[in-house]
Design a protein around this motif. Sequence first.
Motif, mmCIF file in Angstrom:
data_model
loop_
_atom_site.group_PDB
_atom_site.id
_atom_site.type_symbol
_atom_site.label_atom_id
_atom_site.label_comp_id
_atom_site.label_asym_id
_atom_site.label_seq_id
_atom_site.Cartn_x
_atom_site.Cartn_y
_atom_site.Cartn_z
ATOM 1 N N SER A 258 0.798 -1.077 0.149
ATOM 2 C CA SER A 258 0.050 -0.040 -0.240
ATOM 3 C C SER A 258 0.940 1.263 0.023
ATOM 4 O O SER A 258 0.433 2.413 -0.333
ATOM 5 C CB SER A 258 -0.988 0.163 1.126
ATOM 6 O OG SER A 258 -0.259 0.100 2.382
ATOM 7 N N GLN A 259 2.061 1.218 0.420
ATOM 8 C CA GLN A 259 3.090 2.202 0.434
ATOM 9 C C GLN A 259 4.204 2.123 -0.849
ATOM 10 O O GLN A 259 5.047 3.050 -1.015
ATOM 11 C CB GLN A 259 3.902 2.215 1.700
ATOM 12 C CG GLN A 259 3.129 2.352 2.833
ATOM 13 C CD GLN A 259 3.847 2.209 4.376
ATOM 14 O OE1 GLN A 259 4.997 1.783 4.053
ATOM 15 N NE2 GLN A 259 3.246 2.250 5.412
ATOM 16 N N GLY A 260 3.827 1.352 -1.569
ATOM 17 C CA GLY A 260 4.526 1.165 -3.116
ATOM 18 C C GLY A 260 5.686 0.317 -3.165
ATOM 19 O O GLY A 260 6.144 0.167 -4.240
ATOM 20 N N VAL A 261 5.703 -0.531 -2.268
ATOM 21 C CA VAL A 261 6.658 -1.569 -2.245
ATOM 22 C C VAL A 261 6.285 -2.684 -3.350
ATOM 23 O O VAL A 261 5.120 -3.204 -3.211
ATOM 24 C CB VAL A 261 7.033 -2.245 -0.929
ATOM 25 C CG1 VAL A 261 7.928 -3.460 -1.072
ATOM 26 C CG2 VAL A 261 7.600 -0.786 0.264
ATOM 27 N N ARG A 262 7.465 -3.006 -4.070
ATOM 28 C CA ARG A 262 6.812 -4.048 -5.180
ATOM 29 C C ARG A 262 7.806 -5.278 -5.166
ATOM 30 O O ARG A 262 8.005 -6.206 -5.915
ATOM 31 C CB ARG A 262 6.681 -3.482 -6.493
ATOM 32 C CG ARG A 262 5.577 -2.531 -6.537
ATOM 33 C CD ARG A 262 4.447 -3.231 -6.602
ATOM 34 N NE ARG A 262 3.188 -2.524 -6.926
ATOM 35 C CZ ARG A 262 2.370 -1.489 -6.055
ATOM 36 N NH1 ARG A 262 3.141 -1.867 -4.736
ATOM 37 N NH2 ARG A 262 1.481 -0.904 -6.276
ATOM 38 N N LEU A 263 8.918 -5.190 -4.170
ATOM 39 C CA LEU A 263 9.894 -6.168 -4.096
ATOM 40 C C LEU A 263 10.084 -6.414 -2.724
ATOM 41 O O LEU A 263 10.513 -5.560 -2.050
ATOM 42 C CB LEU A 263 11.158 -5.689 -4.990
ATOM 43 C CG LEU A 263 12.437 -6.600 -4.963
ATOM 44 C CD1 LEU A 263 12.110 -8.096 -5.731
ATOM 45 C CD2 LEU A 263 13.676 -6.086 -5.744
ATOM 46 N N PHE A 264 10.139 -7.777 -2.456
ATOM 47 C CA PHE A 264 10.478 -8.038 -0.976
ATOM 48 C C PHE A 264 11.929 -9.131 -0.806
ATOM 49 O O PHE A 264 11.996 -9.986 -1.702
ATOM 50 C CB PHE A 264 9.381 -8.922 -0.461
ATOM 51 C CG PHE A 264 8.200 -7.912 -0.156
ATOM 52 C CD1 PHE A 264 7.809 -7.152 0.982
ATOM 53 C CD2 PHE A 264 7.206 -7.630 -1.423
ATOM 54 C CE1 PHE A 264 7.097 -6.168 1.204
ATOM 55 C CE2 PHE A 264 6.167 -7.039 -0.871
ATOM 56 C CZ PHE A 264 6.043 -6.180 -0.185
ATOM 57 N N VAL A 265 12.710 -8.732 0.249
ATOM 58 C CA VAL A 265 13.439 -9.806 0.618
ATOM 59 C C VAL A 265 13.538 -10.245 2.178
ATOM 60 O O VAL A 265 12.695 -9.613 2.943
ATOM 61 C CB VAL A 265 14.827 -8.972 0.872
ATOM 62 C CG1 VAL A 265 16.147 -10.047 1.318
ATOM 63 C CG2 VAL A 265 15.305 -8.292 -0.544
ATOM 64 N N THR A 266 13.417 -11.673 1.998
ATOM 65 C CA THR A 266 13.207 -12.212 3.500
ATOM 66 C C THR A 266 14.294 -12.088 4.459
ATOM 67 O O THR A 266 15.439 -12.585 3.882
ATOM 68 C CB THR A 266 12.780 -13.593 3.483
ATOM 69 O OG1 THR A 266 13.761 -14.341 2.704
ATOM 70 C CG2 THR A 266 11.448 -13.879 2.511
ATOM 71 N N GLY A 267 14.058 -11.767 5.681
ATOM 72 C CA GLY A 267 15.197 -11.698 6.773
ATOM 73 C C GLY A 267 14.754 -12.258 7.988
ATOM 74 O O GLY A 267 13.374 -12.252 8.149
ATOM 75 N N GLU A 268 15.662 -12.590 8.884
ATOM 76 C CA GLU A 268 15.093 -13.050 10.169
ATOM 77 C C GLU A 268 16.128 -12.962 11.216
ATOM 78 O O GLU A 268 17.354 -12.743 11.008
ATOM 79 C CB GLU A 268 14.933 -14.757 10.205
ATOM 80 C CG GLU A 268 15.720 -15.477 9.257
ATOM 81 C CD GLU A 268 17.023 -15.641 9.670
ATOM 82 O OE1 GLU A 268 17.213 -15.594 10.933
ATOM 83 O OE2 GLU A 268 17.856 -15.594 8.784
ATOM 84 N N MET A 269 15.780 -13.111 12.531
ATOM 85 C CA MET A 269 16.717 -13.123 13.706
ATOM 86 C C MET A 269 16.074 -13.862 14.551
ATOM 87 O O MET A 269 14.718 -13.586 14.953
ATOM 88 C CB MET A 269 16.716 -11.562 14.248
ATOM 89 C CG MET A 269 17.744 -11.330 15.304
ATOM 90 S SD MET A 269 19.318 -12.068 15.033
ATOM 91 C CE MET A 269 19.666 -13.123 16.385
ATOM 92 N N GLY A 270 16.596 -14.973 15.293
ATOM 93 C CA GLY A 270 16.082 -15.668 16.379
ATOM 94 C C GLY A 270 17.144 -16.801 16.717
ATOM 95 O O GLY A 270 17.332 -17.607 16.057
#
Length: 342
Positions: free
Chosen positions: A146-158
């Motif tokens: 909804s804010q214009g993002v069209r590409l995602f990268v997955t990240g994690e911490m645990g």
Amino acid sequence: MAGARVHVDRLTKPPGSLGKLEELAEKLAGITGEIRPMFSKRSVIVMAADHGVCEEGVSAFPAEVTPQMVHNFLTGGAAVNVLARQASADVVCVDIGVNAELSHPALVQRKLRYGTGNMAKGPAMSRDEAEAAILVGVEVVDAAVSQGVRLFVTGEMGIGNTTASAAIMSSLTGVTPQQTVGRGTGVNDERLLHKIAVVERALETNHPDADDPLDVLAKVGGLEIAGLTGVILGAAARRCPVVIDGFISSVAALLAVRLKPEAAGYLIASHVSHEQGHCALLKELGLNPMLELDMRLGEGTGGVLALHLVDAACRIVTEMATFESAGVTDGKQGANDGETAR
């Protein structure tokens, strides 16, 4: 994808000479429905949560490191922050299950519980909690789109999440813990054998159903892994590419694909991790990684590095001249002349 293939073959180069970049350009076209996609806004979604299995001593680092590293993400000091700045990507940190009270203006607070239960003694979480965690990932993606993002990268911490990831992989693929359990934070040989035994005990205690991905996730998974599963499903539903980071992110990808096989088409493998089991996991997903740098940090670091290659593929189809526009002979005439001469 067919339209992109035709366009790429008209560019001023021999067909296929840009290798994986050409394949990536075609895949991005198929995902987005645009032959010349551009991704001016992109986000690394870092899901953070703790694991009860840390009670078993499976990590070289204590569980207290999880909330400390979350603070590091939020203040911009982690490796993923540095590499994301270089790649013009935002880092969005989500507390989905950290075993501490956290407060920061930039933190997305979606805590479902204070870490999972110890899977070596019983289920990590309930089925309802696993479903809720997946939906958190979907909702985070919806907000970003909804804010214009069209590409995602997955990240994690645990701290402890390579242990949960190995258990999930063994459950879903039948590969033994001896082959899925790696050194994670850098445990020594003795601790590695102990870690394998803990995963074996978790599988024996919980009997996860390989035909039911949610059952596997609930019994031997993690809240951040579930959240990333939702990120992948949510991005696919929005026709957004998802650049998968390392072993833990790839386990989330396997869960997403087992839940919805069509999700596989939206995945881009950034790199092959130094963590044992990742190479086999990528083969299971049918993904060909772009980088091999012996990395095993997680956080989304490998995924962010691969954004430069995504940009390269996009620029090639957008900016590179065709044979016609450049007035360059495309080689087909010469090939035909050769046939005639023979």
